[in-house]
Each structure stands twice: as C-alpha cells, then as structure tokens.
Design an enzyme around this catalytic site. Structure first.
Site, PDB file in Angstrom:
ATOM      1  N   SER A  41      24.275  51.352  52.693  1.00 32.49           N
ATOM      2  CA  SER A  41      23.383  51.192  53.839  1.00 32.49           C
ATOM      3  C   SER A  41      23.370  52.464  54.697  1.00 32.49           C
ATOM      4  CB  SER A  41      23.782  49.945  54.635  1.00 32.49           C
ATOM      5  OG  SER A  41      22.726  49.498  55.439  1.00 32.49           O
ATOM      6  N   ASP A 157      20.159  45.654  50.581  1.00 35.50           N
ATOM      7  CA  ASP A 157      21.353  46.281  51.158  1.00 35.50           C
ATOM      8  C   ASP A 157      22.617  46.032  50.318  1.00 35.50           C
ATOM      9  OD1 ASP A 157      23.577  46.895  52.924  1.00 35.50           O
ATOM     10  OD2 ASP A 157      22.183  46.770  54.590  1.00 35.50           O
TER      11      ASP A 157
END
Length: 272
Positions: A41, A157
């Site tokens: 991320s 993610d």
C-alpha cells in the site's frame, strides 16, 4: 565473509505511511545499506520511489510537495460499482516520479510490492511489469479505489493479507529484515480516542471510516507479519489521521525519531 544483505519491509497505513520517508532518511544518513525493499500500500508507493532513485532528501521533498498539493483534482470518481476512485490519476502522479514505462528490473534497488486477489484472498507478490501498475494494485484500498486488473485477476490492497511484507522481503534474499510498521495497536488507538473525547469533534468523514474499518481488524495480522522480521521500527503515529495529508510532515518526523532509536541495534547486527 561479506556483510549481511539488508531487506526493508514497509507496511501500509495511508498517510501514516509517510513515516517510511523519515525512516529511510535516517537510515541513509547513518550509512545503513538497503539491498532490497518490499512494500504494501503506501509502503509500496514510498518504496518504489526510493528504489527508483535512492535519495532520501529527494523522497522527502516529494512527500512535502504532496502535502501542499490540492489532491482533489487527483481523485477520479468511479461509478461506485467497485469503488469510489479509479486511481488512474494517482498512477499518473506516481509516473511523474518514476516514469510510466519503468519496469521492476530497471530499479536501482530490487523491489517488490504486494496485493490481494479479491476473489481468492491470495497474496500476490508483484515483481514484474511496470512499477506504476504494480503499486497501483497494492494501493487499491477496498471500497475506496477500484480493483486493479492484472493477468486476469482483480487485485486490491496487499494489506489484507500481509500488511507489513517482512516475509516477502525475506524471500527476496534478505539476511537481515528491518520491518517498519505504522499501524498502531489497539491500546495506542484507545489512548488517542480518550484524548479526543475531551475535544469537540466533527462527524468522521467517509475516507476516515473506511480506512479505520480496514486497520482496526488488522493488528493481529500485523503481529504475525512482524514475526518474520529481525528488527522492527514502529513510529508513534497513532495520533495521525490516516487520511489527512496535512499530517505528512509530522509522520515523517516520527519516522526519523523511531529509526534513530533503532540505529544502535541495526549497526550492531551489521557490525558497523
């Protein structure tokens, strides 16, 4: 006998992840070698820029520029079918710093980023193709960004499966894994919440709620990830709203402080 190969694992955490910039700044100033990086991320975004150009001063300048930018024009609304934001404009922003065509093999430091297959729940470690596309997948926070399509898979993610990619950087060949975790534990979050109750607060916005939903349930998984690390750096960023770009400078400062505290152990392990 040669020195240990150092791998850096940079975890997710939205704006709290800007603490990684401070960590990299301190490690570079102290002469700590970084042989490989894995990021998840926001850790993927920071790690990619540094792997492309290993210059912590340059990286910090970019981070502070982002604090000053008007970010609303960078958010390209989707039709709400799979997420609020397409993420293409953010990918274009990243491309201005590392080049749209840059491949993983072109980077100055070996780099990998992690994502999650939204259908199977499998972790996907990305080390091939264009770096921008890989990071875009790793940044795709569910419900906020639309999934990234890659090789017939829909990716979101990487923090859903490996919020701090210590295991991934170990698999890349690191002898000494330094993990940077910017997700506060429950006790830290509770302490901040108690302080905030004494202040007049506005209703939390949607981005904050979605980010908190992701992070609140993830700390047990973080603890499991950190078992694969030799050294853990945890900047004190619980007070930083994960969606507030105005707190970039504070996050960077906390990263520097935490890394400075870890330097004696790192240097001892490396024989420096």
């Amino acid at each position: 006998m040669g020195r240990l190969k150092v791998g850096l694992a940079l975890g997710g955490g939205a704006i709290r992840g800007m603490a990684h910039v401070g960590v990299l700044h301190t490690l570079q100033q102290a002469g700590i070698p970084i042989d490989m990086i894995a990021g998840t991320s926001m850790g993927a975004a920071v790690g990619a820029v540094y792997a492309y150009r290993p210059d912590a001063e340059h990286l910090e300048k970019i981070a502070l520029e982002l604090r000053r930018k008007r970010l609303v024009p960078l958010l390209d609304p989707a039709l709400f079918k799979t997420g609020f934001i397409k993420g293409q404009r953010l990918a274009e922003l990243l491309a201005t710093y590392i080049g749209a065509a840059t491949q993983f093999r072109d980077l100055a430091i070996p780099f990998a980023c992690t994502a999650t297959d939204i259908d199977t729940g499998e972790e996907v470690v990305i080390r091939q193709g264009t770096v921008v596309e890989g990071v875009r997948a790793s940044l795709a926070i569910p419900g906020i960004f639309t999934p990234a399509r890659r090789g017939g898979r829909f990716l979101v993610d990487g923090g859903l499966v490996e919020p701090v990619p210590a295991k991934t950087v170990r698999s890349m060949g690191a002898d000494l894994v330094i993990a940077v975790n910017v997700m506060p534990d429950a006790a830290s979050r509770a302490e901040v919440a108690v302080r905030e109750r004494g202040k007049q607060r506005s209703e939390p916005h949607l981005l904050y709620i979605l980010l908190q939903t992701l992070y609140i349930g993830s700390y047990k998984l973080v603890e499991h990830c950190l078992e694969h690390a030799d050294i853990v750096i945890e900047p004190k960023v619980a007070y930083v709203n994960a969606g507030n770009f105005k707190r970039v400078e504070e996050s960077i400062r906390e990263g520097k402080i935490a890394a400075e505290a870890a330097l004696p152990v790192i240097k001892k392990r490396l024989g420096l």
